[in-house]
Motif scaffolding. Structure first.
Motif, PDB file in Angstrom:
ATOM      1  N   ALA A  77       0.444  -1.029   0.518  1.00  0.00           N
ATOM      2  CA  ALA A  77       0.144   0.219   0.229  1.00  0.00           C
ATOM      3  C   ALA A  77       0.489   1.171   0.371  1.00  0.00           C
ATOM      4  CB  ALA A  77      -1.117   0.618   1.436  1.00  0.00           C
ATOM      5  N   ARG A  78       1.729   0.973   0.429  1.00  0.00           N
ATOM      6  CA  ARG A  78       2.200   2.244   1.406  1.00  0.00           C
ATOM      7  C   ARG A  78       3.253   3.030  -0.725  1.00  0.00           C
ATOM      8  NH1 ARG A  78       4.166   0.346   6.181  1.00  0.00           N
ATOM      9  NH2 ARG A  78       6.224  -0.784   4.954  1.00  0.00           N
ATOM     10  N   ARG A  79       3.704   1.189  -1.269  1.00  0.00           N
ATOM     11  CA  ARG A  79       4.128   2.397  -2.404  1.00  0.00           C
ATOM     12  C   ARG A  79       3.544   1.996  -3.551  1.00  0.00           C
ATOM     13  NH1 ARG A  79       7.443  -1.821   0.382  1.00  0.00           N
ATOM     14  NH2 ARG A  79       6.494  -3.327  -0.903  1.00  0.00           N
ATOM     15  N   CYS A  80       2.412   2.228  -3.474  1.00  0.00           N
ATOM     16  CA  CYS A  80       0.555   1.738  -4.411  1.00  0.00           C
ATOM     17  C   CYS A  80       0.792   4.043  -4.263  1.00  0.00           C
ATOM     18  CB  CYS A  80       0.350   1.010  -4.748  1.00  0.00           C
ATOM     19  SG  CYS A  80      -0.846   0.810  -5.763  1.00  0.00           S
ATOM     20  N   THR A  81       0.314   4.644  -5.498  1.00  0.00           N
ATOM     21  CA  THR A  81      -0.520   5.127  -5.843  1.00  0.00           C
ATOM     22  C   THR A  81      -1.593   5.573  -6.413  1.00  0.00           C
ATOM     23  OG1 THR A  81       1.677   6.628  -4.742  1.00  0.00           O
ATOM     24  CG2 THR A  81       0.217   7.837  -6.211  1.00  0.00           C
ATOM     25  N   ILE A  82      -2.332   6.181  -6.440  1.00  0.00           N
ATOM     26  CA  ILE A  82      -3.462   6.287  -7.493  1.00  0.00           C
ATOM     27  C   ILE A  82      -3.622   7.072  -7.839  1.00  0.00           C
ATOM     28  CG2 ILE A  82      -6.369   6.354  -7.999  1.00  0.00           C
ATOM     29  CD1 ILE A  82      -6.436   5.046  -4.643  1.00  0.00           C
ATOM     30  N   VAL A  83      -3.056   8.001  -9.266  1.00  0.00           N
ATOM     31  CA  VAL A  83      -2.998   8.816  -9.838  1.00  0.00           C
ATOM     32  C   VAL A  83      -4.823   9.067 -10.629  1.00  0.00           C
ATOM     33  CG1 VAL A  83      -0.766   9.244 -10.293  1.00  0.00           C
ATOM     34  CG2 VAL A  83      -1.830   7.486 -11.862  1.00  0.00           C
ATOM     35  N   ALA A  84      -4.797  10.237 -11.999  1.00  0.00           N
ATOM     36  CA  ALA A  84      -5.777  10.157 -13.281  1.00  0.00           C
ATOM     37  C   ALA A  84      -5.167  10.367 -13.989  1.00  0.00           C
ATOM     38  CB  ALA A  84      -6.793  11.414 -12.156  1.00  0.00           C
ATOM     39  N   SER A  85      -6.426   9.552 -14.651  1.00  0.00           N
ATOM     40  CA  SER A  85      -5.730   9.395 -16.163  1.00  0.00           C
ATOM     41  C   SER A  85      -5.482  10.941 -16.863  1.00  0.00           C
ATOM     42  CB  SER A  85      -6.805   8.918 -16.763  1.00  0.00           C
ATOM     43  OG  SER A  85      -6.675   8.453 -18.508  1.00  0.00           O
ATOM     44  N   GLY A  86      -4.966  11.545 -17.523  1.00  0.00           N
ATOM     45  CA  GLY A  86      -5.376  11.674 -19.048  1.00  0.00           C
ATOM     46  C   GLY A  86      -5.893  12.091 -19.787  1.00  0.00           C
TER      47      GLY A  86
END
Length: 406
Positions: free
Chosen positions: A369-378
């Motif tokens: 969990a600490r090494r996974c980031t949620i990001v928004a697609s462009g």
């Protein structure tokens, strides 16, 4: 250690070397023949011969002298061309059909979305509209001197990629639908492939999105349905039958709503756009035949205008928390570095991601969990069609002989 010798005829060796040179120019930019020879390990004579054939196929062009600072006459630089070779990606989804086309060098030639009620139109009418969009795109490209080298169609469902048949697309109501065959008249002589929309969107993200180059990522569609594409070790994870990634149909609530697939409590019944619309604009849910056709962007605009209303804010927050719970399962299963939110998830990212990230970190295995980031697609709602065009380009880079000598 001796290398194992594999049987190979001259034609296959030639194809492999053509691909090596073309891909090298695609990935590294303009180079002289001499530099290409050094960097690929091929002889200068071989490179000259290969370049001649690639030029004859309209895939490579000379762009002028390359000055590298060395003494002597500069060599002519070569660059990827393919300006007359088109790659077309299409997507049919619940409420739109999208078309995205590029040339071999990635220049965008077509990028459009047509509002269409595929959910309520039935298979025949939907395929007819898809064929019409295909025909218009092929004609438009042809008018500019571009020949379509291939088409890939993205569909939200389980796909038999070998036959181009959609086994089942629950939200479209399609079963054993021969999409590739039905489009042959719209694009005579053009190779047509069919793929899962989330898988194709994941490929687009991996090659040109916000997480481009991330070897381990998960892409989540944010549509009426929810699907996922998994890139693991730099490769798309497809599964034994190509059905991997149907994350929206993982059961998360045994006492929940009935899903379009017929089961109860699927993840997409909690986080799909249809679920959010049903909560915040109950007067205009998906499936309501009121004669008004709404594009997903229009539905999102309605929701965004209503932000501040406690009902709307609570509905969005609920989606965010359910996204995080599902994301935690994905992290435990696939150990990605990035989870990319696409479609409407990206549009509402400012409100969804903080809640989802918090739930992810609460529920996933601590280290992952600490090494996974949620990001928004462009890439918006065009990610799948963009990925479809990208697969056509990849096929040409892998086998330049698919393009005829002129």
């Amino acid at each position: 250690m001796l290398q194992q010798r594999l049987p190979a005829d001259q034609a296959s060796v030639r194809r492999s070397n053509l691909s090596l040179v073309l891909r090298h120019l695609s990935e590294n930019g303009a180079r002289s023949r001499a530099v290409v020879a050094v960097e690929t390990g091929l002889s200068k004579t071989t490179v000259t011969s290969l370049v001649g054939e690639l030029q004859a196929r309209g895939l490579v062009r000379e762009i002028g002298p390359q000055h590298a600072g060395a003494v002597g006459r500069p060599g002519l630089a070569l660059a990827l061309d393919g300006s007359r070779v088109g790659a077309l990606g299409l997507e049919v989804n619940v409420d739109y059909i999208a078309a995205f086309a590029t040339d071999l060098a990635g220049r965008v030639l077509i990028d459009r979305r047509v509002t269409f009620d595929a959910m309520g139109s039935g298979v025949e009418r939907s395929l007819g509209e898809l064929a019409a969009v295909t025909r218009r795109a092929v004609t438009e490209l042809g008018a500019t001197g571009v020949t379509v080298a291939g088409i890939t169609v993205a569909v939200p469902g389980l796909i038999d990629a070998h036959s181009g048949v959609v086994d089942v697309a629950p939200n479209l109501g399609w079963h054993r639908t021969p999409v590739a065959v039905r489009l042959t008249d719209a694009a005579p002589g053009v190779p047509i492939a069919v793929g899962n929309d989330a898988n194709l969107a994941a490929l687009a993200e991996y090659t040109s999105g916000v997480a481009a180059g991330t070897a381990d990522l998960v892409y989540l569609t944010g549509e009426v349905g929810v699907g996922g594409g998994v890139i693991s070790g730099g490769r798309l994870l497809e599964g034994a039958d190509g059905f991997a990634g149907e994350m929206g149909h993982v059961m998360v609530d045994p006492s929940g709503e009935r899903c379009g697939c017929g089961r109860i409590g699927c993840w997409e019944t909690k986080v799909g756009l249809a679920a959010l619309v049903r909560t915040v604009t109950p007067e205009h849910p998906y499936g309501l035949r009121d004669g008004v056709l709404r594009d997903p962007e229009e539905r999102l605009a309605q929701i965004e205008q209503a932000i501040g209303d406690p009902l709307v804010d609570q509905a969005i927050a609920t989606v965010g928390r359910w996204l995080g719970r599902g994301a935690a399962t994905l992290v435990n299963l696939f150990n990605p570095r990035v989870i990319v939110f696409g479609g409407y998830f990206a549009r509402l990212a400012g409100r969804l991601i903080p809640l989802a990230q918090a739930e992810l970190e609460r529920l996933a295995m601590a280290g992952s969990a600490r090494r996974c980031t949620i990001v928004a697609s462009g890439l918006g709602f065009g990610a799948a069609s963009r990925g479809g065009a990208g697969t056509v380009v990849e096929r040409i880079l892998s086998d330049p002989t698919l393009i005829q000598i002129r």
